[in-house]
Write a protein that holds these residues in place. Structure first.
Motif, PDB file in Angstrom:
ATOM      1  N   GLY A  17       0.789  -1.222   0.000  1.00 18.25           N
ATOM      2  CA  GLY A  17       0.000   0.000   0.000  1.00 18.25           C
ATOM      3  C   GLY A  17       0.819   1.269   0.000  1.00 18.25           C
ATOM      4  N   TRP A  18       2.074   1.193   0.421  1.00 18.80           N
ATOM      5  CA  TRP A  18       2.940   2.374   0.400  1.00 18.80           C
ATOM      6  C   TRP A  18       3.144   2.917  -1.009  1.00 18.80           C
ATOM      7  CZ3 TRP A  18       7.164   1.200  -2.603  1.00 18.80           C
ATOM      8  CH2 TRP A  18       7.470  -0.157  -2.756  1.00 18.80           C
ATOM      9  N   LEU A  19       2.853   2.099  -2.027  1.00 27.75           N
ATOM     10  CA  LEU A  19       2.986   2.567  -3.404  1.00 27.75           C
ATOM     11  C   LEU A  19       1.986   3.670  -3.725  1.00 27.75           C
ATOM     12  CD1 LEU A  19       3.575  -0.892  -5.051  1.00 27.75           C
ATOM     13  CD2 LEU A  19       5.135   1.058  -5.228  1.00 27.75           C
ATOM     14  N   GLY A  20       1.002   3.870  -2.860  1.00 30.30           N
ATOM     15  CA  GLY A  20       0.123   5.015  -3.038  1.00 30.30           C
ATOM     16  C   GLY A  20       0.886   6.323  -3.062  1.00 30.30           C
ATOM     17  N   VAL A  21       2.013   6.394  -2.356  1.00 24.00           N
ATOM     18  CA  VAL A  21       2.840   7.607  -2.365  1.00 24.00           C
ATOM     19  C   VAL A  21       3.409   7.842  -3.756  1.00 24.00           C
ATOM     20  CG1 VAL A  21       4.961   8.629  -1.466  1.00 24.00           C
ATOM     21  CG2 VAL A  21       3.377   7.468   0.080  1.00 24.00           C
ATOM     22  N   GLU A  22       3.914   6.784  -4.398  1.00 27.53           N
ATOM     23  CA  GLU A  22       4.424   6.927  -5.755  1.00 27.53           C
ATOM     24  C   GLU A  22       3.334   7.393  -6.714  1.00 27.53           C
ATOM     25  OE1 GLU A  22       7.824   4.811  -3.980  1.00 27.53           O
ATOM     26  OE2 GLU A  22       5.700   4.990  -3.606  1.00 27.53           O
ATOM     27  N   LEU A  27      14.986   8.810  -6.186  1.00 29.43           N
ATOM     28  CA  LEU A  27      14.006   7.744  -5.970  1.00 29.43           C
ATOM     29  C   LEU A  27      12.609   8.116  -6.459  1.00 29.43           C
ATOM     30  CD1 LEU A  27      14.796   6.233  -2.440  1.00 29.43           C
ATOM     31  CD2 LEU A  27      15.078   5.142  -4.674  1.00 29.43           C
ATOM     32  N   TYR A  28      12.305   9.408  -6.457  1.00 29.62           N
ATOM     33  CA  TYR A  28      10.929   9.841  -6.744  1.00 29.62           C
ATOM     34  C   TYR A  28      10.806  10.755  -7.951  1.00 29.62           C
ATOM     35  CZ  TYR A  28      10.737   8.157  -1.964  1.00 29.62           C
ATOM     36  OH  TYR A  28      10.858   7.376  -0.842  1.00 29.62           O
ATOM     37  N   SER A  29      11.892  11.311  -8.436  1.00 30.83           N
ATOM     38  CA  SER A  29      11.815  12.237  -9.566  1.00 30.83           C
ATOM     39  C   SER A  29      11.175  11.630 -10.807  1.00 30.83           C
ATOM     40  CB  SER A  29      13.205  12.787  -9.897  1.00 30.83           C
ATOM     41  OG  SER A  29      14.098  11.745 -10.246  1.00 30.83           O
ATOM     42  N   SER A  65      11.116   7.763 -18.055  1.00 30.24           N
ATOM     43  CA  SER A  65      10.738   7.883 -16.648  1.00 30.24           C
ATOM     44  C   SER A  65      10.156   6.575 -16.127  1.00 30.24           C
ATOM     45  CB  SER A  65       9.718   9.013 -16.476  1.00 30.24           C
ATOM     46  OG  SER A  65      10.270  10.257 -16.842  1.00 30.24           O
ATOM     47  N   PHE A  66       9.397   5.888 -16.969  1.00 33.57           N
ATOM     48  CA  PHE A  66       8.839   4.598 -16.556  1.00 33.57           C
ATOM     49  C   PHE A  66       9.952   3.591 -16.262  1.00 33.57           C
ATOM     50  CE2 PHE A  66       7.510   0.300 -17.974  1.00 33.57           C
ATOM     51  CZ  PHE A  66       6.658   0.010 -16.928  1.00 33.57           C
ATOM     52  N   ILE A  67      10.957   3.522 -17.116  1.00 28.60           N
ATOM     53  CA  ILE A  67      12.075   2.595 -16.886  1.00 28.60           C
ATOM     54  C   ILE A  67      12.788   2.939 -15.584  1.00 28.60           C
ATOM     55  CG2 ILE A  67      14.320   1.852 -17.767  1.00 28.60           C
ATOM     56  CD1 ILE A  67      13.167   2.235 -20.609  1.00 28.60           C
ATOM     57  N   LEU A  68      13.021   4.234 -15.368  1.00 30.55           N
ATOM     58  CA  LEU A  68      13.698   4.648 -14.132  1.00 30.55           C
ATOM     59  C   LEU A  68      12.827   4.379 -12.907  1.00 30.55           C
ATOM     60  CD1 LEU A  68      15.317   8.012 -15.312  1.00 30.55           C
ATOM     61  CD2 LEU A  68      16.418   5.778 -15.044  1.00 30.55           C
ATOM     62  N   ALA A  69      11.515   4.548 -13.038  1.00 33.14           N
ATOM     63  CA  ALA A  69      10.614   4.271 -11.917  1.00 33.14           C
ATOM     64  C   ALA A  69      10.631   2.779 -11.580  1.00 33.14           C
ATOM     65  CB  ALA A  69       9.196   4.727 -12.255  1.00 33.14           C
ATOM     66  N   GLU A  70      10.665   1.933 -12.595  1.00 29.39           N
ATOM     67  CA  GLU A  70      10.740   0.494 -12.354  1.00 29.39           C
ATOM     68  C   GLU A  70      12.034   0.122 -11.638  1.00 29.39           C
ATOM     69  OE1 GLU A  70       8.386  -2.290 -13.526  1.00 29.39           O
ATOM     70  OE2 GLU A  70       7.353  -0.477 -12.920  1.00 29.39           O
ATOM     71  N   ARG A 115      13.334   0.958  -3.427  1.00 32.87           N
ATOM     72  CA  ARG A 115      12.391   1.232  -2.340  1.00 32.87           C
ATOM     73  C   ARG A 115      12.014  -0.049  -1.613  1.00 32.87           C
ATOM     74  NH1 ARG A 115       9.256   4.647   0.408  1.00 32.87           N
ATOM     75  NH2 ARG A 115       7.343   4.708  -0.812  1.00 32.87           N
ATOM     76  N   VAL A 116      11.756  -1.118  -2.362  1.00 34.05           N
ATOM     77  CA  VAL A 116      11.411  -2.395  -1.749  1.00 34.05           C
ATOM     78  C   VAL A 116      12.552  -2.887  -0.884  1.00 34.05           C
ATOM     79  CG1 VAL A 116      10.939  -4.826  -2.224  1.00 34.05           C
ATOM     80  CG2 VAL A 116       9.768  -3.053  -3.538  1.00 34.05           C
TER      81      VAL A 116
END
Length: 403
Positions: free
Chosen positions: A68-73, A208-210, A238-243, A249-250
């Protein structure tokens, strides 16, 4: 450099401002889903309120709520979209006023309520000092090394840094090219922070969040100008970097049960990020424009106060009633109570206080502009127009001196 990139350059799509579009009601619904996922994470994946293994209390729900913490992302992804949209055609002063009036009223009310609750019932958290509370009122406590009054406030400092960075674009005037350049520069800074480190660069680049904020900006460019190659390229990178960053984060997360480390699988987190990006892409392409359910607007209004209020106050309620009420009944009952409290805060506190803050801020901006104007010319000296003196008649024809 920003100003050198003109909106009339041949590289940019020569798209006129779009016609008025319907409100993105689905976006409000997504915000509430993200907030509720964070609530369930704190209530059923953490042991803070239960003093026992939450996984054993909620064997089924825990499988999902531990992510559920992924709600922040998701919040950060939405934030990039919404801030770019709301800043378009606004002056820097208007941008500052709108952000302060949006962020601070509900936040101040939430601090007062949280401090009151944990001061009376310091079961899951306590107030270390009233100086900490005062610093928290500024929303700058993360940057000053001061403990958050409520654990969820850490995300607000990241939001503030995004606003400050994007204010540079707003100061020059928000255009297609300036947004693209901003996304490119921030991506490079995030990569440099990841490779080279350095506390100052990491603090501002937020590697981590940009990717979520940058992707949100690209999604708004798609929404406003259409599906062109440049914003889709930014979105894809951005999607690749987010993945990649979500795996880090995990790796940082631990859901403690008995002071043991319990790692969680990475692929579900990456799947959630992928679903969020796909959903927002469909939204940017107009797939949900026809959905205009009125209750979604109310849901969006409750999101921010719910997020601010749910942790310390909710965990205190869970801790107080955990021995008297069945766990599932207690969790869902507390969630409903937090939604009701969020609605009351929004209607009775946030809205009138936001109007007051906006009025005060606008008056302050008007004073700033007035006192920053060039001073009028001094009038302490009386200017006397020059007197024309008679000129001597030249020697020549008609002169009495001619021989």
């Amino acid at each position: 450099m920003l100003d050198a990139i003109s909106p009339t350059s041949s590289v940019a799509p020569a798209a006129p401002p779009p016609a008025k579009r319907p409100r993105l009601a689905v976006l409000d619904g997504l915000r509430l889903v993200a907030a509720v996922s964070v609530v369930f994470c704190h209530y059923t994946a953490s042991n803070d309120a239960w003093d026992q293994n939450a996984k054993q209390l909620f064997p089924f729900l825990h499988q999902f709520s531990q992510y559920g913490w992924l709600g922040v992302e998701v919040f950060f992804l939405i934030s990039g979209f919404v801030i770019c949209m709301s800043a378009w055609n606004k002056s820097l002063g208007d941008f500052v006023v709108s952000r302060v009036a949006r962020l601070y009223p509900a936040y101040w009310i939430a601090i007062v309520l949280a401090v009151t609750v944990i001061s009376i019932w310091p079961s899951v958290r306590y107030v270390r000092s009233w100086t900490d509370v005062a610093v928290n009122l500024t929303m700058l406590q993360e940057g000053l090394g001061v403990r958050n009054v409520d654990g969820v406030y850490w995300t607000l400092f990241i939001e503030l840094k995004f606003y400050l960075l994007f204010a540079i674009v707003v100061g020059f005037g928000v255009t297609y090219r300036r947004c693209v350049l901003f996304c490119g520069l921030w991506t490079v800074a995030s990569l440099a922070a990841t490779v080279a480190g350095g506390d100052l660069l990491v603090m501002w680049a937020e590697p981590l969040y940009s990717p979520y904020f940058i992707a949100g900006i690209a999604l708004y460019l798609i929404y406003r100008f259409g599906p062109t190659a440049v914003p889709f390229g930014i979105l894809g990178l951005s999607f690749i970097l987010a993945e990649l960053t979500v795996t880090r984060r995990v790796a940082r997360l631990t859901f403690d049960t008995t002071n043991e480390h319990h790692p969680i699988a990475t692929w579900p987190a990456q799947a959630v990020v992928a679903v969020a990006f796909c959903f927002m892409t469909l939204l940017a392409l107009g797939a949900f424009n026809r959905i205009q359910w009125r209750w979604l607007t109310t849901a969006g209004a409750l999101t921010y106060p719910l997020y601010l209020l749910h942790q310390d106050i909710g965990l205190t309620v869970l801790h107080a009633l955990r021995d008297d009420v069945p766990p599932y009944v207690l969790v869902f009952g507390t969630l409903l109570a937090m939604l009701l409290l969020a609605w009351l805060v929004h209607r009775l506190g946030e809205r009138p206080l936001a109007r007051l803050v906006e009025r005060v801020m606008r008056n302050g901006m008007a004073d700033l502009r007035r006192h920053s104007a060039d001073p009028p010319p001094r009038r302490d000296r009386v200017s006397v127009p020059p007197v024309a003196l008679p000129q001597p008649e030249p020697v020549g024809a008609g002169s009495s001196l001619r021989p």
